[in-house]
Design a protein around this motif. Structure first.
Motif, PDB file in Angstrom:
ATOM      1  N   MET A   1      31.377  14.578  31.294  1.00  0.00           N
ATOM      2  CA  MET A   1      31.496  13.411  32.130  1.00  0.00           C
ATOM      3  C   MET A   1      29.967  12.908  32.311  1.00  0.00           C
ATOM      4  N   ILE A   2      29.237  13.513  31.223  1.00  0.00           N
ATOM      5  CA  ILE A   2      27.666  12.784  31.089  1.00  0.00           C
ATOM      6  C   ILE A   2      27.715  13.325  29.610  1.00  0.00           C
ATOM      7  N   ALA A   3      27.480  12.093  29.244  1.00  0.00           N
ATOM      8  CA  ALA A   3      26.973  12.187  27.210  1.00  0.00           C
ATOM      9  C   ALA A   3      25.272  12.893  27.266  1.00  0.00           C
ATOM     10  N   ALA A   4      25.589  13.265  25.647  1.00  0.00           N
ATOM     11  CA  ALA A   4      24.749  14.567  25.348  1.00  0.00           C
ATOM     12  C   ALA A   4      23.578  13.636  25.177  1.00  0.00           C
ATOM     13  N   PRO A   5      22.391  13.730  24.971  1.00  0.00           N
ATOM     14  CA  PRO A   5      21.573  15.133  25.395  1.00  0.00           C
ATOM     15  C   PRO A   5      21.897  15.069  27.394  1.00  0.00           C
ATOM     16  N   TRP A   6      21.162  14.142  28.303  1.00  0.00           N
ATOM     17  CA  TRP A   6      22.014  13.757  29.514  1.00  0.00           C
ATOM     18  C   TRP A   6      22.271  14.750  29.821  1.00  0.00           C
ATOM     19  N   ASN A   7      23.168  16.191  29.770  1.00  0.00           N
ATOM     20  CA  ASN A   7      24.122  16.863  30.136  1.00  0.00           C
ATOM     21  C   ASN A   7      23.246  17.413  30.131  1.00  0.00           C
ATOM     22  N   VAL A   8      22.615  18.033  29.267  1.00  0.00           N
ATOM     23  CA  VAL A   8      22.357  20.084  29.008  1.00  0.00           C
ATOM     24  C   VAL A   8      20.229  19.547  29.533  1.00  0.00           C
ATOM     25  N   ILE A   9      20.025  18.375  29.265  1.00  0.00           N
ATOM     26  CA  ILE A   9      19.113  18.249  30.229  1.00  0.00           C
ATOM     27  C   ILE A   9      18.908  18.280  31.801  1.00  0.00           C
ATOM     28  N   LEU A  10      19.752  17.762  32.447  1.00  0.00           N
ATOM     29  CA  LEU A  10      20.790  17.621  33.548  1.00  0.00           C
ATOM     30  C   LEU A  10      20.770  19.634  34.255  1.00  0.00           C
ATOM     31  N   THR A  11      21.461  19.936  33.071  1.00  0.00           N
ATOM     32  CA  THR A  11      21.861  20.913  33.367  1.00  0.00           C
ATOM     33  C   THR A  11      20.892  22.640  33.500  1.00  0.00           C
ATOM     34  N   LEU A  12      19.643  22.245  32.793  1.00  0.00           N
ATOM     35  CA  LEU A  12      18.563  22.712  32.663  1.00  0.00           C
ATOM     36  C   LEU A  12      17.869  23.117  34.415  1.00  0.00           C
ATOM     37  N   LEU A  13      18.075  20.884  34.509  1.00  0.00           N
ATOM     38  CA  LEU A  13      17.040  20.461  35.915  1.00  0.00           C
ATOM     39  C   LEU A  13      17.726  21.591  37.082  1.00  0.00           C
ATOM     40  N   PHE A  14      19.306  21.380  37.339  1.00  0.00           N
ATOM     41  CA  PHE A  14      19.915  21.736  38.335  1.00  0.00           C
ATOM     42  C   PHE A  14      19.840  23.424  38.130  1.00  0.00           C
ATOM     43  N   VAL A  15      19.992  23.860  37.604  1.00  0.00           N
ATOM     44  CA  VAL A  15      19.419  25.379  36.856  1.00  0.00           C
ATOM     45  C   VAL A  15      18.442  25.784  37.764  1.00  0.00           C
ATOM     46  N   VAL A  16      17.125  25.033  38.057  1.00  0.00           N
ATOM     47  CA  VAL A  16      16.069  25.478  38.381  1.00  0.00           C
ATOM     48  C   VAL A  16      16.146  25.174  39.694  1.00  0.00           C
ATOM     49  N   THR A  17      16.283  24.084  40.205  1.00  0.00           N
ATOM     50  CA  THR A  17      17.070  24.329  41.740  1.00  0.00           C
ATOM     51  C   THR A  17      16.906  24.925  42.178  1.00  0.00           C
ATOM     52  N   ALA A  18      18.838  25.373  41.703  1.00  0.00           N
ATOM     53  CA  ALA A  18      19.525  26.561  41.788  1.00  0.00           C
ATOM     54  C   ALA A  18      18.753  27.949  42.408  1.00  0.00           C
ATOM     55  N   VAL A  19      18.299  28.354  41.588  1.00  0.00           N
ATOM     56  CA  VAL A  19      17.571  29.358  41.568  1.00  0.00           C
ATOM     57  C   VAL A  19      16.231  28.850  42.348  1.00  0.00           C
ATOM     58  N   ILE A  20      15.489  28.093  43.089  1.00  0.00           N
ATOM     59  CA  ILE A  20      14.193  27.960  44.039  1.00  0.00           C
ATOM     60  C   ILE A  20      15.336  28.429  44.847  1.00  0.00           C
ATOM     61  N   CYS A  21      15.978  27.177  45.504  1.00  0.00           N
ATOM     62  CA  CYS A  21      17.025  28.035  46.515  1.00  0.00           C
ATOM     63  C   CYS A  21      17.321  28.466  46.578  1.00  0.00           C
ATOM     64  N   PHE A  22      18.582  29.241  46.111  1.00  0.00           N
ATOM     65  CA  PHE A  22      19.184  30.699  46.028  1.00  0.00           C
ATOM     66  C   PHE A  22      17.771  32.055  46.519  1.00  0.00           C
TER      67      PHE A  22
END
Length: 200
Positions: A1-22
């Motif tokens: 869906m999203i081209a590299a390298p943004w797919n990796v960068i956004l994945t890491l960003l949203f992993v951080v937000t998910a961890v903080i929220c949960f």
């Protein structure tokens, strides 16, 4: 869906937000509470946690329409659940709640308008599945994004930027909840950037 390298960068960003929220949800659950109802903080963490997971999926794969509209329903319910809290909120709390509701609305827009936002891109099954009604087995490229979609998308991008700036300001003004302010900053900025990339 999203081209590299943004797919990796956004994945890491949203992993951080998910961890903080949960982690926030787990911490409040461990400490316990006097009533059994969900607080605004719980609803916000649930919303951003689910949103983080949904955007990680959207970064890498397309999904079936049934899944898309199920997510739209979930985020609409979560947004409406925050509305009653506006009546008792004051000052910065009102802006915070409006910011979270706006991000819910932006998420709903992203899900519902995805085929139009990504018009002209190769939407073949090789890219990660089929989006029913927009591409079939051989892959169909939508010719162009309608002007009204570009305009509405620009409005949501501007709202995401405004939310990002608001929570940056809040993080400097308050010594409390800075981790969650960081989460909200990353969420708003990440969502705004995803809307830009999808409409690129």
């Amino acid at each position: 869906m999203i081209a590299a390298p943004w797919n990796v960068i956004l994945t890491l960003l949203f992993v951080v937000t998910a961890v903080i929220c949960f982690a926030g949800l787990a911490d409040r659950s461990r400490r316990g509470r006097r009533d059994a109802g969900l607080t605004d903080s719980d609803l916000i963490d649930i919303t951003h946690g689910i949103m983080s997971v949904a955007m990680i999926v959207m970064t890498w794969w397309t999904v079936w329409d049934a899944v898309t509209w199920a997510q739209v329903a979930i985020f609409a319910i979560l947004a409406l659940a925050l509305v009653p809290s506006l009546r008792g909120a004051k000052g910065a709390q009102v802006v915070d709640l409006v910011g979270h509701i706006v991000l819910d609305a932006a998420m709903i827009w992203m899900l519902a308008a995805m085929p139009l936002l990504m018009a002209g891109m190769d939407m073949s099954e090789d890219a990660g599945g089929a989006h029913a009604g927009h591409h079939g087995g051989g892959g169909v490229a939508i010719e162009s994004t309608p002007v009204w979609v570009d305009v509405v998308n620009a409005v949501f991008i501007a709202l995401c930027v405004a939310a990002t700036v608001w929570w940056v300001w809040r993080s400097f003004r308050s010594s409390h909840h800075r981790i969650h302010s960081l989460c909200h900053i990353l969420m708003a900025a990440g969502m705004g950037w995803m809307l830009i990339l999808m409409n690129g």
